[in-house]
Design a protein around this motif. Structure first.
Motif, mmCIF file in Angstrom:
data_model
loop_
_atom_site.group_PDB
_atom_site.id
_atom_site.type_symbol
_atom_site.label_atom_id
_atom_site.label_comp_id
_atom_site.label_asym_id
_atom_site.label_seq_id
_atom_site.Cartn_x
_atom_site.Cartn_y
_atom_site.Cartn_z
ATOM 1 N N ASP A 1 0.856 -1.255 0.063
ATOM 2 C CA ASP A 1 -0.025 0.236 -0.054
ATOM 3 C C ASP A 1 0.954 1.227 -0.101
ATOM 4 N N SER B 1 1.654 6.671 -6.636
ATOM 5 C CA SER B 1 0.383 7.590 -6.814
ATOM 6 C C SER B 1 0.671 8.937 -7.106
ATOM 7 N N PHE C 1 1.018 3.980 -2.814
ATOM 8 C CA PHE C 1 0.661 5.566 -2.559
ATOM 9 C C PHE C 1 2.004 6.367 -3.134
#
Length: 330
Positions: free
Chosen positions: A160, A167, A164
């Motif tokens: 995750d 992103s 992130f």
């Protein structure tokens, strides 16, 4: 000798005009065709750069001539106009001026102008060096530590966190320019070196972490284990064992981070105006009499390419291996 033996011996001798090539080895005509494609692509790619370079040595009139002139007289007006600020004086004042002391003063006099002082290009060029290399160093330094942590330790929510980080590069920069501007103005980071360096570091950090993690994963853990068995601490094993092995990845990541920081335009245009303005935001503002001074802009662009070119050539032996590293695993 049996017929089977004779047939095998005959097959082992290559026939005239044929070569013994493995199925995975390229044929000679394939290599020649690939070489022609690469050379053709290189020539087409270099034409705009060559045109910019030669435009820097033309007069303003020749630079905008139509049809374009392939061959034109060589002139240093572009570089003189790039590095100096000139002003026009009255005919009476011009007649009273002493003879020019330097060749660049003579070029200014040929334009019926006098040199009033240096231009701002040198300061903007130094700003680009400070911001570009400063943010590159921070991006690679922080990215190396983060990539090592993701590669070696059981980080909670690792996937995750990595998504992130990645992103942050998905949103177009123009979409976040206004929020960044408002935040920087609130904390006093507008038009400062620290502001641009921090911003470029944050943008480059995602690329740095993702690239370097792949390199860290390819370094066997047994190297560090052996070093720690010999008495090294984790930090010493990282510095003396892992970093030398990751030199290729660090060099490759540094090149990509510098290219972004060096060429970035949108943030530099919006967040700087004087003190920390970089060359990409300054070069398009070079104005001559009657419009843009194209030879001066071309001269500035040619000089602007040199640091990244030298940096890439300096690390060229790491670049190709770094791009393909990890494509084939053991």
């Amino acid at each position: 000798m049996s017929a089977v033996t004779l047939d095998a011996a005959t097959a082992a001798v290559p026939s005239p005009g044929k070569t013994n090539l493995s199925p995975l080895e390229a044929r000679p005509w394939t290599r020649r065709f690939a070489a022609l494609v690469v050379i053709g692509y290189a020539v087409v790619s270099l034409i705009p750069l060559a045109w910019i370079f030669f435009t820097g040595f033309r007069t303003p009139e020749d630079s905008i001539a139509y049809p374009p002139k392939i061959v034109a007289p060589v002139s240093a007006k572009g570089y003189v106009n790039l590095f100096t600020t000139r002003t026009r004086v009255t005919p009476e004042q011009f007649a009273q001026l002493p003879p020019p002391a330097t060749w660049y003063e003579q070029i200014a006099r040929d334009q019926q102008m006098v040199i009033a002082g240096p231009s701002r290009f040198r300061d903007r060029y130094i700003n680009s060096l400070v911001v570009g290399f400063g943010s590159t160093f921070l991006s690679v330094f922080l990215g190396t530590l983060a990539a090592y942590a993701f590669s070696r330790f059981p980080v909670p929510g690792k996937n995750d966190l990595l998504f992130f980080i990645l992103s942050t590069r998905m949103m177009p920069q123009i979409a976040i320019c206004i929020p960044i501007y408002l935040m920087f103005r609130a904390v006093g980071l507008n038009d400062t070196y620290i502001g641009l360096i921090l911003l470029y570091t944050v943008v480059n950090l995602s690329l740095s972490v993702w690239l370097l993690q792949g390199f860290m994963d390819e370094i066997p853990r047994e190297y560090e284990d052996a070093a720690m068995v010999d008495g090294y601490t984790r930090w010493q094993a990282f510095l003396r064992v892992v970093l030398p092995q990751a030199a290729t990845g660090i060099a490759t990541t540094a090149i990509f981070c510098l290219i972004y920081s060096w060429n970035e335009y949108a943030f530099a245009l919006l967040l700087t105006s004087g003190t920390a303005q970089t060359a990409p935001a300054f070069i398009p503002t070079i104005i001559g009499e009657g419009g843009l001074d194209w030879p001066a802009m071309a001269a500035g662009t040619s000089l602007f390419l040199l640091p990244v070119l030298f940096f890439t050539v300096l690390l060229r032996r790491h670049l190709l291996r770094g791009i393909t590293f990890g494509a084939i695993r053991k």
